[in-house]
Motif scaffolding. Structure first.
Motif, PDB file in Angstrom:
ATOM      1  N   ALA A  58       0.831  -1.204   0.000  1.00  0.00           N
ATOM      2  CA  ALA A  58       0.000   0.000   0.000  1.00  0.00           C
ATOM      3  C   ALA A  58       0.865   1.253   0.000  1.00  0.00           C
ATOM      4  O   ALA A  58       0.564   2.237  -0.697  1.00  0.00           O
ATOM      5  CB  ALA A  58      -0.926  -0.008   1.215  1.00  0.00           C
ATOM      6  N   ASP A  59       1.941   1.229   0.755  1.00  0.00           N
ATOM      7  CA  ASP A  59       2.839   2.384   0.805  1.00  0.00           C
ATOM      8  C   ASP A  59       3.502   2.629  -0.552  1.00  0.00           C
ATOM      9  O   ASP A  59       3.751   3.780  -0.929  1.00  0.00           O
ATOM     10  CB  ASP A  59       3.906   2.183   1.880  1.00  0.00           C
ATOM     11  N   CYS A  60       3.812   1.555  -1.275  1.00  0.00           N
ATOM     12  CA  CYS A  60       4.394   1.711  -2.612  1.00  0.00           C
ATOM     13  C   CYS A  60       3.402   2.393  -3.560  1.00  0.00           C
ATOM     14  O   CYS A  60       3.780   3.262  -4.362  1.00  0.00           O
ATOM     15  CB  CYS A  60       4.813   0.356  -3.168  1.00  0.00           C
ATOM     16  N   LEU A  61       2.138   2.005  -3.488  1.00  0.00           N
ATOM     17  CA  LEU A  61       1.120   2.665  -4.311  1.00  0.00           C
ATOM     18  C   LEU A  61       0.943   4.124  -3.881  1.00  0.00           C
ATOM     19  O   LEU A  61       0.800   5.021  -4.728  1.00  0.00           O
ATOM     20  CB  LEU A  61      -0.200   1.915  -4.216  1.00  0.00           C
ATOM     21  N   ALA A  62       0.963   4.352  -2.575  1.00  0.00           N
ATOM     22  CA  ALA A  62       0.830   5.730  -2.089  1.00  0.00           C
ATOM     23  C   ALA A  62       2.005   6.595  -2.550  1.00  0.00           C
ATOM     24  O   ALA A  62       1.844   7.794  -2.816  1.00  0.00           O
ATOM     25  CB  ALA A  62       0.725   5.740  -0.567  1.00  0.00           C
ATOM     26  N   TYR A  63       3.179   5.998  -2.666  1.00  0.00           N
ATOM     27  CA  TYR A  63       4.338   6.727  -3.175  1.00  0.00           C
ATOM     28  C   TYR A  63       4.091   7.167  -4.621  1.00  0.00           C
ATOM     29  O   TYR A  63       4.382   8.308  -4.991  1.00  0.00           O
ATOM     30  CB  TYR A  63       5.586   5.853  -3.084  1.00  0.00           C
ATOM     31  N   LEU A  64       3.518   6.273  -5.434  1.00  0.00           N
ATOM     32  CA  LEU A  64       3.156   6.642  -6.806  1.00  0.00           C
ATOM     33  C   LEU A  64       2.138   7.785  -6.795  1.00  0.00           C
ATOM     34  O   LEU A  64       2.265   8.744  -7.569  1.00  0.00           O
ATOM     35  CB  LEU A  64       2.586   5.436  -7.545  1.00  0.00           C
ATOM     36  N   PHE A  65       1.112   7.687  -5.932  1.00  0.00           N
ATOM     37  CA  PHE A  65       0.106   8.749  -5.864  1.00  0.00           C
ATOM     38  C   PHE A  65       0.764  10.097  -5.539  1.00  0.00           C
ATOM     39  O   PHE A  65       0.464  11.122  -6.162  1.00  0.00           O
ATOM     40  CB  PHE A  65      -0.945   8.433  -4.793  1.00  0.00           C
ATOM     41  N   ALA A  66       1.660  10.091  -4.547  1.00  0.00           N
ATOM     42  CA  ALA A  66       2.299  11.341  -4.128  1.00  0.00           C
ATOM     43  C   ALA A  66       3.201  11.900  -5.227  1.00  0.00           C
ATOM     44  O   ALA A  66       3.198  13.117  -5.484  1.00  0.00           O
ATOM     45  CB  ALA A  66       3.105  11.102  -2.849  1.00  0.00           C
ATOM     46  N   GLU A  67       3.974  11.038  -5.862  1.00  0.00           N
ATOM     47  CA  GLU A  67       4.858  11.489  -6.927  1.00  0.00           C
ATOM     48  C   GLU A  67       4.061  12.057  -8.099  1.00  0.00           C
ATOM     49  O   GLU A  67       4.438  13.056  -8.710  1.00  0.00           O
ATOM     50  CB  GLU A  67       5.743  10.329  -7.395  1.00  0.00           C
ATOM     51  N   THR A  68       2.944  11.421  -8.402  1.00  0.00           N
ATOM     52  CA  THR A  68       2.093  11.897  -9.497  1.00  0.00           C
ATOM     53  C   THR A  68       1.482  13.247  -9.158  1.00  0.00           C
ATOM     54  O   THR A  68       1.398  14.142 -10.005  1.00  0.00           O
ATOM     55  CB  THR A  68       0.988  10.868  -9.798  1.00  0.00           C
ATOM     56  N   ASP A  69       1.060  13.387  -7.918  1.00  0.00           N
ATOM     57  CA  ASP A  69       0.454  14.648  -7.488  1.00  0.00           C
ATOM     58  C   ASP A  69       1.435  15.815  -7.627  1.00  0.00           C
ATOM     59  O   ASP A  69       1.048  16.934  -7.990  1.00  0.00           O
ATOM     60  CB  ASP A  69      -0.006  14.502  -6.039  1.00  0.00           C
ATOM     61  N   GLN A  70       2.712  15.567  -7.365  1.00  0.00           N
ATOM     62  CA  GLN A  70       3.719  16.623  -7.390  1.00  0.00           C
ATOM     63  C   GLN A  70       4.286  16.878  -8.783  1.00  0.00           C
ATOM     64  O   GLN A  70       4.913  17.919  -9.009  1.00  0.00           O
ATOM     65  CB  GLN A  70       4.853  16.263  -6.426  1.00  0.00           C
ATOM     66  N   ALA A  71       4.066  15.950  -9.702  1.00  0.00           N
ATOM     67  CA  ALA A  71       4.657  16.069 -11.039  1.00  0.00           C
ATOM     68  C   ALA A  71       3.824  16.988 -11.931  1.00  0.00           C
ATOM     69  O   ALA A  71       2.628  17.207 -11.695  1.00  0.00           O
ATOM     70  CB  ALA A  71       4.769  14.688 -11.676  1.00  0.00           C
ATOM     71  N   HIS A  72       4.453  17.522 -12.974  1.00  0.00           N
ATOM     72  CA  HIS A  72       3.728  18.285 -13.976  1.00  0.00           C
ATOM     73  C   HIS A  72       2.849  17.331 -14.779  1.00  0.00           C
ATOM     74  O   HIS A  72       3.246  16.196 -15.074  1.00  0.00           O
ATOM     75  CB  HIS A  72       4.701  19.000 -14.908  1.00  0.00           C
ATOM     76  N   PRO A  73       1.647  17.772 -15.156  1.00  0.00           N
ATOM     77  CA  PRO A  73       0.753  16.876 -15.914  1.00  0.00           C
ATOM     78  C   PRO A  73       1.252  16.657 -17.340  1.00  0.00           C
ATOM     79  O   PRO A  73       1.853  17.547 -17.944  1.00  0.00           O
ATOM     80  CB  PRO A  73      -0.583  17.632 -15.909  1.00  0.00           C
ATOM     81  N   ALA A  74       1.015  15.443 -17.841  1.00  0.00           N
ATOM     82  CA  ALA A  74       1.322  15.163 -19.252  1.00  0.00           C
ATOM     83  C   ALA A  74       0.460  16.051 -20.138  1.00  0.00           C
ATOM     84  O   ALA A  74      -0.678  16.387 -19.795  1.00  0.00           O
ATOM     85  CB  ALA A  74       1.068  13.693 -19.555  1.00  0.00           C
ATOM     86  N   GLU A  75       0.996  16.440 -21.272  1.00  0.00           N
ATOM     87  CA  GLU A  75       0.276  17.352 -22.163  1.00  0.00           C
ATOM     88  C   GLU A  75      -0.873  16.666 -22.891  1.00  0.00           C
ATOM     89  O   GLU A  75      -1.842  17.326 -23.282  1.00  0.00           O
ATOM     90  CB  GLU A  75       1.247  17.952 -23.181  1.00  0.00           C
ATOM     91  N   ALA A  76      -0.781  15.351 -23.095  1.00  0.00           N
ATOM     92  CA  ALA A  76      -1.814  14.638 -23.846  1.00  0.00           C
ATOM     93  C   ALA A  76      -2.067  13.281 -23.230  1.00  0.00           C
ATOM     94  O   ALA A  76      -1.220  12.721 -22.512  1.00  0.00           O
ATOM     95  CB  ALA A  76      -1.386  14.474 -25.308  1.00  0.00           C
ATOM     96  N   ASP A  77      -3.244  12.749 -23.498  1.00  0.00           N
ATOM     97  CA  ASP A  77      -3.635  11.437 -23.005  1.00  0.00           C
ATOM     98  C   ASP A  77      -2.820  10.352 -23.702  1.00  0.00           C
ATOM     99  O   ASP A  77      -2.198  10.571 -24.754  1.00  0.00           O
ATOM    100  CB  ASP A  77      -5.139  11.232 -23.264  1.00  0.00           C
ATOM    101  N   ILE A  78      -2.857   9.159 -23.125  1.00  0.00           N
ATOM    102  CA  ILE A  78      -2.202   8.012 -23.745  1.00  0.00           C
ATOM    103  C   ILE A  78      -2.919   7.620 -25.026  1.00  0.00           C
ATOM    104  O   ILE A  78      -4.083   7.966 -25.245  1.00  0.00           O
ATOM    105  CB  ILE A  78      -2.161   6.805 -22.780  1.00  0.00           C
ATOM    106  N   VAL A  79      -2.237   6.875 -25.880  1.00  0.00           N
ATOM    107  CA  VAL A  79      -2.795   6.383 -27.142  1.00  0.00           C
ATOM    108  C   VAL A  79      -2.933   4.870 -27.031  1.00  0.00           C
ATOM    109  O   VAL A  79      -1.959   4.164 -26.754  1.00  0.00           O
ATOM    110  CB  VAL A  79      -1.897   6.745 -28.332  1.00  0.00           C
ATOM    111  N   ILE A  80      -4.135   4.363 -27.219  1.00  0.00           N
ATOM    112  CA  ILE A  80      -4.350   2.917 -27.156  1.00  0.00           C
ATOM    113  C   ILE A  80      -4.703   2.333 -28.519  1.00  0.00           C
ATOM    114  O   ILE A  80      -4.699   1.109 -28.698  1.00  0.00           O
ATOM    115  CB  ILE A  80      -5.438   2.552 -26.135  1.00  0.00           C
ATOM    116  N   ASP A  81      -5.016   3.189 -29.479  1.00  0.00           N
ATOM    117  CA  ASP A  81      -5.388   2.730 -30.816  1.00  0.00           C
ATOM    118  C   ASP A  81      -4.135   2.479 -31.636  1.00  0.00           C
ATOM    119  O   ASP A  81      -3.771   3.263 -32.526  1.00  0.00           O
ATOM    120  CB  ASP A  81      -6.290   3.762 -31.492  1.00  0.00           C
ATOM    121  N   LYS A  82      -3.446   1.376 -31.298  1.00  0.00           N
ATOM    122  CA  LYS A  82      -2.233   1.001 -32.019  1.00  0.00           C
ATOM    123  C   LYS A  82      -2.030  -0.497 -31.883  1.00  0.00           C
ATOM    124  O   LYS A  82      -2.740  -1.169 -31.121  1.00  0.00           O
ATOM    125  CB  LYS A  82      -1.024   1.758 -31.487  1.00  0.00           C
TER     126      LYS A  82
END
Length: 581
Positions: free
Chosen positions: A406-430
């Motif tokens: 759980a702490d490992c997942l929370a670390y991802l949540f915290a790192e994501t919260d502090q990071a700059h947002p990606a400019e575009a969504d992911i692409v799955i149509d490939k």
């Protein structure tokens, strides 16, 4: 069969693990369980217990793991009943319940028989105290079946569901056998820099954070956010005590709620859909039912955990990638996180499955990367948490292990919260990296088959109620899996189950069982025998999924399921089907 209740135990006193009395106290010994937290689960026979299976390598692996016993001449004696009684003089059992109302506690030992596995071996059941004092069961004072084959299981039984206790089971050895005593370990320092570094090491990839950032911001605004988990027994919470509040899924949901929720976080919701012993091949069949709740739920974040279950996926990753794509394609654009758990032997399928995350830019958390290297180190040398502290058994984490996940997942949540947002969504149509054949898989069972398929059940007219039971969401109680099934009872005749359906892909879900009154079935598609389904391949009550056909174009098929020749008097349960239109 010897099946009796015995009072032949020597009990300790004064509330703590008592020093065993002569002639036990000077004997060499090793632990089967050492201060393990157990939880009473409801069983089909009406008892409430925590079971410890000993069949095959399980006994040896548990002893090697718990006590570090590696002497081959010792461990080989555990593989059969005669060797066990040659080695073991007595069994010490200490149980300390978690409240003042101790209730009744029993220790049970079952051997499997040679003639009829579950019926002709010894069954011992003795009362033990629940105050932490030790009770000793002397083997030579017990009555043993002449048909004993191998040790089957031990169990701690309680008088109510959900009861918790701390248990130690020690095997005292006969004269002439000696093992090295285990050394106590320092507790895990969760506030240390070393622990923080371990969490950082779990972040295999931050991925494209566009969707996860969106879910976090939505939570911060006080809007409803649902975080869902799908996987195997680790996601179900196996090893966590109590399972519904100590599992990594529940703990990481709570952390997300505390980190990003507003006004108590009641707008953050949990879906937990782990089913023990099942791969993504079954996960994709049950996703709509267990996670989407047949369209009633649209999760914002979905954690997929099949890294130690997918050895049983006959598509070798195609169902895993298809499941991820199924989730990602939803109109509300949920975030998908890939979680790679690990077994005690340091194994998982991360090398096979991580390329899916890399291909689509998904966040990935690796428990293997976090813990395996430091398992080899002592405290003070870089070791943070030992295997004995992380693992409840050779497969599942302890409460400490679930907390780390759980702490490992929370670390991802915290790192994501502090990071700059990606400019575009992911692409799955490939083009897929492994395969996407099973995107769009839907569950078909007795409750929804009308209008999808034409079914003539033949002699499969019963409904099986003795099903795999799973604790869903934050429930302390278990829910039966695939209750809308078709069962051949053994008394309903020998007619085949026939289904006509138009689809390009079809999976069968059927029940595995350890009961001797279950038999195998033949599967025929369009008049051609395609495979047999044997409920004893795994030999415990749970769900199996197999592919019946996989074709590029949908067309009408006729599927016949009938009991194998000579087994018409036995049972077989069709749990349901997964189909792609």
């Amino acid at each position: 069969m010897t099946d009796h209740n015995s009072a032949a135990v020597d009990e300790g006193v004064n509330g703590g693990p008592a020093a065993p009395r002569d002639p036990v106290d000077k004997r060499s010994s090793f632990y089967l369980m050492y201060e393990s937290i157990v939880e009473a689960t409801a069983r089909p026979d009406g008892r409430f217990s925590q079971e410890v299976y000993l069949e095959g390598r399980q006994f040896i692996d548990r002893v090697m793991f718990t006590s570090g016993v590696t002497d081959e001449s010792i461990v080989q004696l555990l593989t059969n009943c005669s060797g066990f009684r040659k080695l073991v003089h007595s069994i010490g059992i200490s149980v300390k319940t978690s409240d003042d109302d101790h209730g009744s506690v029993w220790f049970a030992l079952e051997n499997w028989g040679r003639t009829r596995k579950y019926e002709t071996g010894t069954k011992l059941r003795v009362p033990v105290r629940a105050d932490g004092s030790e009770s000793v069961l002397v083997l030579e004072e017990q009555e043993w079946s002449m048909d004993d084959d191998v040790p089957g299981k031990m169990a701690i039984e309680f008088d109510r569901q959900g009861a918790l206790g701390t248990v130690s089971i020690v095997l005292y050895l006969n004269d002439g056998y000696e093992v090295q005593a285990i050394e106590p370990e320092d507790p895990v320092d969760y506030d240390s820099e070393a622990y923080r570094a371990l969490l950082a090491k779990s972040l295999l990839s931050s991925g494209n954070n566009y969707r996860l950032k969106a879910a976090i911001e939505k939570a911060k605004r006080g809007e409803d956010v649902t975080i869902a988990y799908i996987g195997g027994s680790i996601t179900q919470g196996a090893g966590a005590k109590p399972i519904h509040t100590e599992s990594y899924a529940y703990r990481s949901y709570l952390q997300f709620k505390q980190m990003f929720g507003r006004n108590g976080g009641d707008h953050i919701h949990l879906i937990k859909a782990g089913v023990g012993g099942t791969p993504s091949e079954l996960g994709i069949v049950r996703y709509d039912r267990d996670v989407l709740r047949d369209g009633a739920v649209k999760p914002d974040i979905v954690i997929i955990e099949f890294a130690v279950n997918d050895a049983g996926d006959e598509t070798n990753g195609v169902c895993y990638e298809s499941l991820a794509l199924n989730i990602l394609a939803a109109d509300n654009r949920p975030a998908v996180i890939l979680l790679f758990s690990v077994f005690m032997n340091d194994w998982n399928l991360q090398d096979r499955l991580a390329p899916v995350g890399t291909h689509y830019g998904l966040p990935m958390v690796s428990i293997k990367d976090a813990v395996v290297e430091q398992f080899r180190l002592r405290k003070g040398e870089g070791g943070v948490m030992s295997k004995r502290q992380f693992f409840y058994d050779i497969y599942h984490p302890t409460n400490a292990g679930h907390r780390l996940m759980a702490d490992c997942l929370a670390y991802l949540f915290a790192e994501t919260d502090q990071a700059h947002p990606a400019e575009a969504d992911i692409v799955i149509d490939k083009q897929p990296v492994i395969g996407n054949d099973f995107v769009g898989t839907r569950l078909l069972d007795r409750s929804n088959c009308e209008g999808i398929a034409t079914i003539v059940p033949g002699s499969f007219t019963g409904i099986d109620t003795d099903l795999q039971m799973v604790e869903m969401d934050d429930h302390p109680y278990a829910t039966p899996q695939f209750p809308n099934n078709w069962m051949h009872t053994g008394e309903s005749g020998n007619e085949s189950f026939r289904m006509t359906i138009r689809s390009k892909r079809l999976l069968l879900a059927y029940k595995d069982s350890g009961r001797s009154d279950f038999g195998s079935a033949e599967i025929w598609v369009d008049g051609v025998h395609v495979r047999d389904a044997d409920p004893h391949e795994v030999n415990w009550t749970h769900c199996s999924a197999v592919i019946l056909y996989n074709e590029p174009i949908a067309r009408e098929h006729t599927v016949d399921i009938l009991m194998t020749s000579g087994q018409g008097d036995r049972k077989f349960t069709i749990l349901g089907f997964g189909y792609v239109e």
